[in-house]
Design an enzyme around this catalytic site. Structure first.
Site, PDB file in Angstrom:
ATOM      1  CD  GLU A 174      -1.270  -2.212   2.298  1.00  0.00           C
ATOM      2  OE1 GLU A 174      -0.087  -2.584   2.096  1.00  0.00           O
ATOM      3  OE2 GLU A 174      -2.005  -2.704   3.164  1.00  0.00           O
ATOM      4  CB  CYS A 189      -1.077   0.385   5.160  1.00  0.00           C
ATOM      5  SG  CYS A 189       0.549  -0.305   4.750  1.00  0.00           S
TER       6      CYS A 189
END
Lengths: 143, 143
Positions: free
Chosen positions: B54, B85
């Site tokens: 991510e 993330c």
């Protein structure tokens, strides 16, 4: 070498951010009483929300050691880390996180305990200086 | 273009991680129905805990747009994001986060609501395929 000394080094990083018109937060990572990673907030210059002082310092320290785990390292950062940086510290399994001033709005602690269970936490080191840098930045911005 | 289509693209990224002996998680960032950032987990190769799929995809997308805010973008990721993330997604102010399989152990949701209030959340897209990739990785590792 003391928390006070290494926070001064983190403050020197924060001053670099201030000079670059970035939110003035700085960080260093210390291993065996030596600084092995430095970082200051560069979200504007890099146009990247992930470029917080802590993230850059953690990446630099891991590069230095050739190891993504920083279990014998301490992160010094001028302001209480955000959720993202607390999460990165979790993965790095840091020995300790030491911060300067509280960050009640976007600091991670309002979401509970996000650091690794092995990570010690110390706050309030040179808190006034750390907070003053932030105030200088935001009051200059408002003008 | 549907969530299903873009999750297939995230799965293709996860397959790259698997081929590189990394925990197989992949991500793409979509803007105006186009993929503008891709990433797969590279924490081993880069020896860097911040190199999650991510994070790499968000940084790539911000570079593409020249803007750290990704308010009109959707992040597709094969596994529920971790705290780090989720924190990065908060700062990016994403329009939506779409994940495949749940991650009960280190997924961010056990810590409550960490995404930006404006960010929509959808889970369970191609969850079986996403989870199967993880199982393949971990059962091969145990052997």
């Amino acid at each position: 070498m003391t928390d006070d000394y290494f926070m001064q080094q983190a403050l020197a990083e924060a001053e670099k951010a201030l000079a670059a018109a970035e939110i003035p937060i700085g960080a260093v990572v210390v291993f065996n009483n030596q600084i092995i990673g430095r970082g200051y907030n560069q979200t504007e210059r890099l146009r990247d929300v992930t470029a917080h002082a802590e993230m850059l310092a953690l990446t630099a320290a891991a590069n230095h050691l050739g190891n993504k785990y920083l279990a014998d390292c301490t992160l010094y950062v001028t302001i209480e880390p955000c959720v993202m940086c607390a999460g990165a510290s979790y993965w790095a399994q840091l020995k300790a996180v030491v911060f300067g001033a509280d960050e009640p709005k976007v600091g991670y602690r309002r979401h509970g305990q996000l650091l690794h269970p092995r990570t010690q936490l110390r706050g309030g080191v040179r808190a006034d200086e750390c907070a003053t840098l932030m105030r200088r930045f935001f009051s200059a911005k408002r003008r």
